[in-house]
Each structure stands twice: as C-alpha cells, then as structure tokens.
Write a protein that holds these residues in place. Structure first.
Motif, PDB file in Angstrom:
ATOM      1  N   UNK A 126     -10.665  32.247  32.494  1.00 16.43           N
ATOM      2  CA  UNK A 126     -11.154  34.495  31.573  1.00 16.43           C
ATOM      3  C   UNK A 126      -9.930  35.101  31.945  1.00 16.43           C
ATOM      4  N   UNK A 127      -9.153  34.061  33.175  1.00 13.83           N
ATOM      5  CA  UNK A 127      -7.727  33.997  33.541  1.00 13.83           C
ATOM      6  C   UNK A 127      -6.850  34.210  32.492  1.00 13.83           C
ATOM      7  N   UNK A 128      -6.663  33.126  31.996  1.00 15.66           N
ATOM      8  CA  UNK A 128      -5.774  32.678  30.975  1.00 15.66           C
ATOM      9  C   UNK A 128      -5.906  33.542  29.587  1.00 15.66           C
ATOM     10  N   UNK A 129      -7.502  33.979  28.949  1.00 17.89           N
ATOM     11  CA  UNK A 129      -7.385  34.838  28.226  1.00 17.89           C
ATOM     12  C   UNK A 129      -7.005  36.380  28.497  1.00 17.89           C
ATOM     13  N   UNK A 130      -7.041  36.783  29.993  1.00 17.88           N
ATOM     14  CA  UNK A 130      -6.403  38.506  29.697  1.00 17.88           C
ATOM     15  C   UNK A 130      -5.338  38.621  30.224  1.00 17.88           C
ATOM     16  N   UNK A 131      -4.412  37.182  30.274  1.00 14.37           N
ATOM     17  CA  UNK A 131      -3.281  37.217  31.331  1.00 14.37           C
ATOM     18  C   UNK A 131      -2.638  36.867  29.851  1.00 14.37           C
ATOM     19  N   UNK A 132      -1.458  37.695  30.184  1.00 13.89           N
ATOM     20  CA  UNK A 132      -0.378  37.203  28.961  1.00 13.89           C
ATOM     21  C   UNK A 132       0.122  35.872  28.858  1.00 13.89           C
ATOM     22  N   UNK A 133       1.112  35.839  27.901  1.00 15.80           N
ATOM     23  CA  UNK A 133       1.446  34.017  28.097  1.00 15.80           C
ATOM     24  C   UNK A 133       2.220  33.617  29.120  1.00 15.80           C
ATOM     25  N   UNK A 134       3.443  34.633  29.901  1.00 20.36           N
ATOM     26  CA  UNK A 134       4.235  34.695  30.914  1.00 20.36           C
ATOM     27  C   UNK A 134       3.564  35.229  32.037  1.00 20.36           C
ATOM     28  N   UNK A 135       2.072  35.706  31.815  1.00 21.68           N
ATOM     29  CA  UNK A 135       1.326  36.417  32.979  1.00 21.68           C
ATOM     30  C   UNK A 135       1.522  34.657  34.258  1.00 21.68           C
ATOM     31  N   UNK A 136       1.353  36.235  35.666  1.00 20.44           N
ATOM     32  CA  UNK A 136       1.476  35.220  36.899  1.00 20.44           C
ATOM     33  C   UNK A 136       0.182  35.289  37.663  1.00 20.44           C
ATOM     34  N   UNK A 137      -0.427  34.727  38.929  1.00 21.04           N
ATOM     35  CA  UNK A 137      -1.564  34.600  39.589  1.00 21.04           C
ATOM     36  C   UNK A 137      -0.983  34.319  40.743  1.00 21.04           C
ATOM     37  N   UNK A 138      -0.922  35.559  41.801  1.00 20.09           N
ATOM     38  CA  UNK A 138      -0.784  35.350  43.249  1.00 20.09           C
ATOM     39  C   UNK A 138      -1.954  35.739  43.789  1.00 20.09           C
ATOM     40  N   UNK A 139      -1.793  34.161  44.370  1.00 19.50           N
ATOM     41  CA  UNK A 139      -3.310  34.521  45.483  1.00 19.50           C
ATOM     42  C   UNK A 139      -2.772  34.091  46.619  1.00 19.50           C
ATOM     43  N   UNK A 140      -2.933  34.361  47.794  1.00 20.46           N
ATOM     44  CA  UNK A 140      -2.962  35.216  48.858  1.00 20.46           C
ATOM     45  C   UNK A 140      -4.319  34.311  49.839  1.00 20.46           C
ATOM     46  N   UNK A 141      -3.780  33.803  50.806  1.00 22.33           N
ATOM     47  CA  UNK A 141      -5.336  33.406  51.658  1.00 22.33           C
ATOM     48  C   UNK A 141      -5.857  32.605  53.275  1.00 22.33           C
ATOM     49  N   UNK A 142      -6.075  33.112  53.750  1.00 23.16           N
ATOM     50  CA  UNK A 142      -6.135  32.890  55.374  1.00 23.16           C
ATOM     51  C   UNK A 142      -6.692  31.587  55.440  1.00 23.16           C
ATOM     52  N   UNK A 143      -7.596  30.585  54.256  1.00 19.14           N
ATOM     53  CA  UNK A 143      -8.286  29.610  54.187  1.00 19.14           C
ATOM     54  C   UNK A 143      -8.118  28.221  53.705  1.00 19.14           C
ATOM     55  N   UNK A 144      -7.283  27.454  54.154  1.00 21.07           N
ATOM     56  CA  UNK A 144      -7.034  26.095  54.068  1.00 21.07           C
ATOM     57  C   UNK A 144      -7.623  25.551  52.796  1.00 21.07           C
TER      58      UNK A 144
END
Ligand code: SAH
Length: 218
Positions: free
Chosen positions: A138-156
């Motif tokens: 789904x993310x690939x579909x809605x994101x532009x070709x050069x779009x970026x996912x930025x993920x933060x977590x404390x969970x290893x």
C-alpha cells in the motif's frame, strides 16, 4: 498504553472537521485542496496524541502533513494541538490505515512516517505489523517513486523485522541509526512514546527506506 474511554470523543472529532477530514475516502487524490499551498505531502500512521505531527508542521511550513489515528481516545489530544490558527498545514484522519489505498491516490504522498508502531511480537500477529508486506504494498502505491518511509522505534525486534521486510520487498535503505539521540542534529521531533522510552534509558532506532534504487534519492 491503556487510556480511559472518552465517550465524548466521537462528537469532539465531528465538531473539529476543520482539522479532521471526516470523509477521507472521498478525498482520495485531492488532499492538496485542503491546504493553503500545494507542497510535499507527509503522512504519519499512528499519530497518537500528535506531538510529532504538530512539531513537524511548525518546523516545516514548506510541507503539508496528514496524521492517521484509529483510536478516538488519543486523536482528541492531537486535535487540541493542531487547533491553533498558526498551523495551516496539518490535517487528521480518524481511521484504520489498513485501507490506505482507498484514501490516497497513486503517487500522492512524498514521505511516510511510522513512529513507535505497535510491535505485535507474536508471530501469529505478524500481519498486523505496519511493516508487513501487505502494508508495504500500500505504501508503494500511494508514495511517489522517490518517496521515503521514515521509521522510528525503541523496539529492537520490530526494527530488525522491518529491515528484513524492507529488504525482501526490494527496497533501498538510505539511513540506519541504532541510536538516534546520540546522532541528533537538533531537528528530531520527539513523539510522546519516544520521550517516555528514552527517559527509561531505551535507545531509539531510525531508518529511512525507499522503493527506488536510483541515485536521485530525496
Ligand atoms: N506515534 C505515537 C503513538 C505510538 S503508539 C508516538 O510515538 O507517541 C501507536 C499508535 O498507532 C496508537 O495510537 C494506535 O492507535 C495507532 N495505530 C496502530 N495501528 C493503526 C492503524 N492500522 N491505523 C491507524 N492507527 C493505528
């Protein structure tokens, strides 16, 4: 986080339709019309109480922001933060993000933020993790070709899982940090969970990944 049920939350959401888009499925492909300026669009999934989207919207007036949060008891706090005449570039959606493709058109989004997503540690709950491949599709579909996912977590465990999931999907990692706060250049906006966990001494992980492998990365 277990929160007291707020029976008034549903009405509160409906009374703030200038901040919460009440018909997100009808808005598909036309989100920019809600904003004063047509500019890069960032989406945050699981906005919680909204500190991140509020801080980012103020730090980045040159971008537009949309936060999706399915829990009515926490989105009301995000509404309160964004209910400020100084903030023109942020909107909320009270929905489950599982049907993202029905809310956003192809290539409508430039950046997608996942902050302290629920880890769902049990293998039988893998499908619920926001970095499971059905979400990546789904993310690939809605994101532009050069779009970026930025993920933060404390969970290893979730972080390790997500790096593998991105890799198996053929994505490109642009940045991986195993201790964000040790490397912060001062621009990091802390989320509510981020503050809580880092105060307990947890390190914060962050990665940036995109679906393209060309060199024209954002
Ligand atoms: N980002 C916030 C909250 C993290 S807790 C912070 O860092 O402080 C994770 C949040 O994601 C919860 O508020 C939960 O309700 C929301 N969430 C989880 N899955 C979701 C989904 N599929 N759609 C929308 N919101 C979701």
């Amino acid at each position: 986080m277990r929160l007291r049920n707020k029976p008034w939350a549903e009405d509160y959401i409906h009374n703030h339709s200038h901040i919460v888009e009440l018909n997100p499925y009808e808005r598909k492909g036309q989100w920019q019309e809600l904003f004063d300026h047509q500019q890069p669009l960032a989406l945050e999934i699981g906005t919680g109480k909204g500190r991140f989207i509020d801080g980012m919207a103020r730090q980045h007036p040159e971008m537009n922001f949309i936060g999706i949060e399915r829990d009515k008891n926490v989105i009301v706090s995000a509404i309160d933060k964004l209910n400020d005449p100084d903030v023109h570039n942020a909107q909320l959606i009270h929905e489950n993000a599982k049907d993202l493709r029905d809310m956003f058109g192809e290539n409508e989004v430039d950046y997608l933020y996942l902050n302290f997503s629920d880890p769902w540690p049990k293998t039988r709950h893998e499908k619920r993790r926001l970095t499971y491949y059905t979400f990546l599709e789904q993310y690939q579909n809605v994101l532009k070709d050069d779009g970026v996912i930025i993920m933060k977590t404390d969970n290893r465990q979730l972080f390790e899982y997500s790096l593998v999931s991105f890799s198996q999907f053929g994505m490109t990692l642009q940045e991986v940090t195993l201790d964000l706060h040790a490397n912060d250049d001062g621009t990091n906006i802390m989320t509510e969970y981020e503050e809580k966990f880092s105060e307990k001494g947890q390190v914060i992980y962050r990665c940036k990944a995109s679906f393209t492998n060309n060199t024209n990365l954002k």
